[in-house]
Design an enzyme around this catalytic site. Structure first.
Site, PDB file in Angstrom:
ATOM      1  N   GLU A 234     -99.953  33.195  25.990  1.00 28.00           N
ATOM      2  CA  GLU A 234    -101.458  33.334  25.508  1.00 28.00           C
ATOM      3  C   GLU A 234    -102.254  34.429  26.317  1.00 28.00           C
ATOM      4  O   GLU A 234    -102.307  34.401  27.550  1.00 28.00           O
ATOM      5  CB  GLU A 234    -102.233  32.088  25.864  1.00 28.00           C
TER       6      GLU A 234
ATOM      7  N   GLU B 154     -99.434  23.830  28.637  1.00 29.86           N
ATOM      8  CA  GLU B 154    -100.079  23.609  29.987  1.00 29.86           C
ATOM      9  C   GLU B 154    -100.110  22.382  30.600  1.00 29.86           C
ATOM     10  O   GLU B 154    -101.078  21.860  30.743  1.00 29.86           O
ATOM     11  CB  GLU B 154    -101.577  24.363  29.638  1.00 29.86           C
TER      12      GLU B 154
HETATM   13  C1  GAL Z   1    -105.430  27.628  27.063  1.00 29.18           C
HETATM   14  C2  GAL Z   1    -104.996  26.634  26.021  1.00 29.18           C
HETATM   15  C3  GAL Z   1    -105.004  26.879  24.620  1.00 29.18           C
HETATM   16  C4  GAL Z   1    -106.635  27.574  24.334  1.00 29.18           C
HETATM   17  C5  GAL Z   1    -106.977  28.630  25.240  1.00 29.18           C
HETATM   18  C6  GAL Z   1    -108.454  29.033  25.098  1.00 29.18           C
HETATM   19  O1  GAL Z   1    -105.538  27.252  28.202  1.00 29.18           O
HETATM   20  O2  GAL Z   1    -103.316  26.807  25.919  1.00 29.18           O
HETATM   21  O3  GAL Z   1    -104.635  26.119  23.739  1.00 29.18           O
HETATM   22  O4  GAL Z   1    -107.276  26.314  24.612  1.00 29.18           O
HETATM   23  O5  GAL Z   1    -106.655  27.931  26.564  1.00 29.18           O
HETATM   24  O6  GAL Z   1    -108.589  29.947  26.114  1.00 29.18           O
END
Ligand code: GAL
Length: 676
Positions: free
Chosen positions: A325, A155
């Site tokens: 994710e 990110e």
């Molecule tokens: C994203 C990040 C992850 C984790 C996640 C939690 O922004 O890439 O590592 O922190 O959020 O929702």
């Protein structure tokens, strides 16, 4: 375990995945975890991201063997791996070596150790350290048979890290300016630095635009944003080049964050095989949703935010997009973190698929009981019992078996929404009261979704040909070359207010806005004003679609027609109109409320011959291949007219040609006419 690279990086049409942090758990549990992932229907596992201190606990000390064992286990279990490079989390010892490698904010404060993303992209020593660890990883695991892809960093730009004011960034910025302007004379002329004595004698005097009592020079800000975006791309390229050299045949991707515009995602996407992103519909609603929608969609997440980013990143990946994710339950970072409705995790997954995702991977396999993010749900609770999201993933994996594989390439939509990062930066720098650049773009996207049409999101550098309608909500300084391509494409275009209102050097065009667009739009903007959000100004159509509630909000322009035809007027009679048409081009001279935007789009979709079939209010739809998908974000059942064979859910009951979609329900209908 080395073997020849696979012939192709293209994965199966749709796979489920999980983000797994084996370094946090005892090694005895690894094989059991992997077996359970496989049994759940997961095929892709991301590992290694953030694990720098375990891979290299001290300078010169490498410990790659545990990752080797992890990859071997995944391979034994028939799982495929994505290795995340650990560069978003530089370890403590590296800061001892490179004390000035940290991100510095606009008030001159360096980031401390103790979290993540604390590095400066421009720091040459840090880039070198990243190149070294990535080389070690790529050489060791680049041809491992489990590895199908690499994720660079994590990110970019998140947590306010897109712009650094460090000494390294200052040096990089000066070099960028020198390269761009060549001479001080050219710099000072294009800057217009005579006002406020903002002239410089030498490039070495120019600093990144840090704290000043009054506003900074807009072009200095814009150039700094451009430079920072370029610097992130350079930083990323260091890694992509190493990975491609040592890991042939594997996809290189980055997981972009949602709601960020600190760098040009399209430009970075040019260096990737796949644009991945991280989808948190519940968190995004809580953080960005308008008050009126926070309760309405509390447990389903915002109905358009994830879809917008799916379409955006599919555009950045030139047709290839993953969700690296996916929210699996409540998150930990939003102002409030509600438990999603039963079915929401499955709905979000299928919606990502409908928008072209090749992989949807859940963050994370198991909730962590220690360290950061303890309150973030996983597919398992910290005591290793399945969390509610787990059953929904298993259900989705089972349903996947019934679905015909969608034929690549992904459908090209008749409607394209143009997103231009430079314009978002310009609007952020000079909002002039209308403080919602990104929201304005989202408003247009949401209106198109309300009409039930599929949307591709494109950049100004994309090919415009073959679209039936291009919508450009925010395009402040179009390049003459892009305008030429647009004219040649003969596509109908809707321009939003302030399009063409600046030159590339952030100046008001000599002949007034819309500057370079004036020959197309045949009008000129004589005066502008921003309005308080609670003071809408009624807009009436001169013919056809009359809509009492149509109004200008926040921003309006007083326009003189120079050949364009006024289609709608402001109720106070100011200027010659609020909406203008000239041949293929339509110009909206105000920020529209939803009613006005709907009326304008209805008219343009009809003119373009695009059949729009608006779904019920809280339902959203999307076509992929021959399958039309429906998603109910509302809290009440919705009735959907079914025209074809229902693929999902297997239990669907059709009565008189209609199917009832429960809250957080999904319906996939195979269009008989088209087939999959
Ligand atoms: C994203 C990040 C992850 C984790 C996640 C939690 O922004 O890439 O590592 O922190 O959020 O929702």
């Amino acid at each position: 375990m080395d073997s020849p690279p696979p012939k192709t990086v293209t994965p199966a049409p749709f796979m489920l995945g999980a983000c797994w942090y084996p370094e946090q758990w005892p090694e005895e549990s690894w094989r059991r975890d992997a077996g359970r992932m496989r049994d759940t229907g997961i095929s892709v596992v991301r590992v290694g991201e953030f694990a720098w201190s375990r891979l290299q606990p001290a300078r010169g000390e490498l410990r790659l063997h545990w990752l080797q064992r992890v990859l071997d286990i995944l391979h034994d279990c028939g799982l495929r791996a994505v290795i995340g490079t650990p560069t978003a989390a530089p370890p403590r010892w590296l800061l001892d070596d490179l004390p000035d490698m940290c991100l510095v904010d606009g008030e001159g404060r360096p980031a401390a150790f103790g979290s993540r993303r604390h590095y400066c992209h421009a720091h040459p020593g840090y880039r070198k350290a990243c190149a070294q660890i990535v080389t070690h990883l790529a050489k060791k695991f680049g041809r491992h048979p489990a590895v199908i892809a690499w994720q660079t960093d994590n990110e970019y730009g998140h947590h306010g890290s897109a712009r650094s004011f460090s000494a390294a960034a200052a040096a990089g910025f000066r070099a960028f300016l020198r390269d761009k302007y060549r001479t001080m004379e050219s710099f000072n002329r294009r800057y217009g630095g005579a006002f406020w004595s903002l002239e410089y004698n030498d490039f070495s005097q120019i600093n990144p635009p840090a704290f000043t009592p009054a506003g900074h020079h807009p072009l200095l800000l814009l150039d700094f944003y451009r430079y920072s975006s370029h610097s992130i791309r350079e930083f990323n390229r260091v890694q992509t080049e190493i990975i491609r050299r040592h890991s042939p045949g594997r996809a290189v991707l980055h997981n972009f964050a949602g709601f960020l515009s600190g760098f040009d995602h399209f430009a970075l996407g040019e260096d990737l095989d796949v644009a991945a992103w991280d989808s948190y519909p519940g968190g995004f609603l809580a953080r960005h949703g308008p008050a009126g929608e926070q309760l309405r969609y509390l447990r389903t997440g915002h109905p358009d935010y994830a879809a917008f980013h799916h379409d955006l990143f599919r555009g950045c990946g030139r047709g290839r997009m993953w969700v690296m994710e996916q929210q699996p339950g409540p998150v930990n970072w939003a102002p409030f973190n509600a438990i999603p409705a039963a079915g929401a995790v499955r709905m979000w997954t299928w919606e990502a698929h409908a928008h072209g995702a090749e992989v949807v991977s859940y963050f994370r396999w198991r909730q962590t009981p220690t360290g950061p993010e303890q309150m973030h749900a996983g597919l398992h609770t910290p005591d290793d019992k399945p969390a509610p999201g787990h059953a929904e993933v298993a259900q989705t994996a089972a349903e996947l078996q019934n679905l015909p594989p969608p034929a690549p390439p992904f459908n090209r939509a008749a409607v394209a929404l143009l997103v231009d990062y430079e314009s978002i930066w310009m609007a952020d720098i000079q909002p002039h009261g209308d403080r919602a650049a990104f929201t304005a773009v989202l408003d247009f996207y949401r209106a198109l979704r309300r009409h039930g049409v599929d949307v591709d999101i494109i950049s100004p550098r994309d090919d415009f040909t073959g679209r039936k309608l291009i919508v450009a909500p925010l395009w402040w300084a179009p390049a003459a070359e892009a305008v030429g391509r647009l004219q040649k494409s003969a596509c109908p275009v809707l321009f939003g207010p302030r399009c063409g209102s600046r030159t590339e050097d952030f100046a008001i065009p000599g002949d007034l806005p819309p500057g370079v667009l004036r020959p197309l739009l045949k009008l000129s903007v004589r005066r502008v004003e921003s309005l308080p959000p609670h003071a809408p100004l009624a807009v009436t159509f001169t013919a056809g679609a009359k809509k009492q509630s149509a109004a200008a909000i926040c921003w309006r322009e007083i326009v003189r027609a120079e050949g364009a035809q006024a289609i709608a007027k402001y109720s106070d009679g100011e200027g010659e109109g609020a909406l203008f048409a000239s041949e293929n081009f339509t110009y909206l001279a105000c920020r529209p409320n939803d009613a006005l935007l709907d009326a304008v789009l209805r008219r343009l979709l009809k003119q373009a011959g695009i059949c729009s079939a608006p779904p019920p209010p809280d339902v959203r739809c999307r076509r992929r291949g021959g399958v039309r998908w429906f998603f109910n974000y509302g809290s009440r059942p919705a009735r959907i007219k079914v025209e074809g064979e229902v693929m999902i859910p297997a239990s669907a009951k059709i009565r008189n040609g209609n199917c009832t979609l429960p809250p957080a329900g999904v319906l996939a209908v195979l269009d008989k006419a088209e087939g999959a």
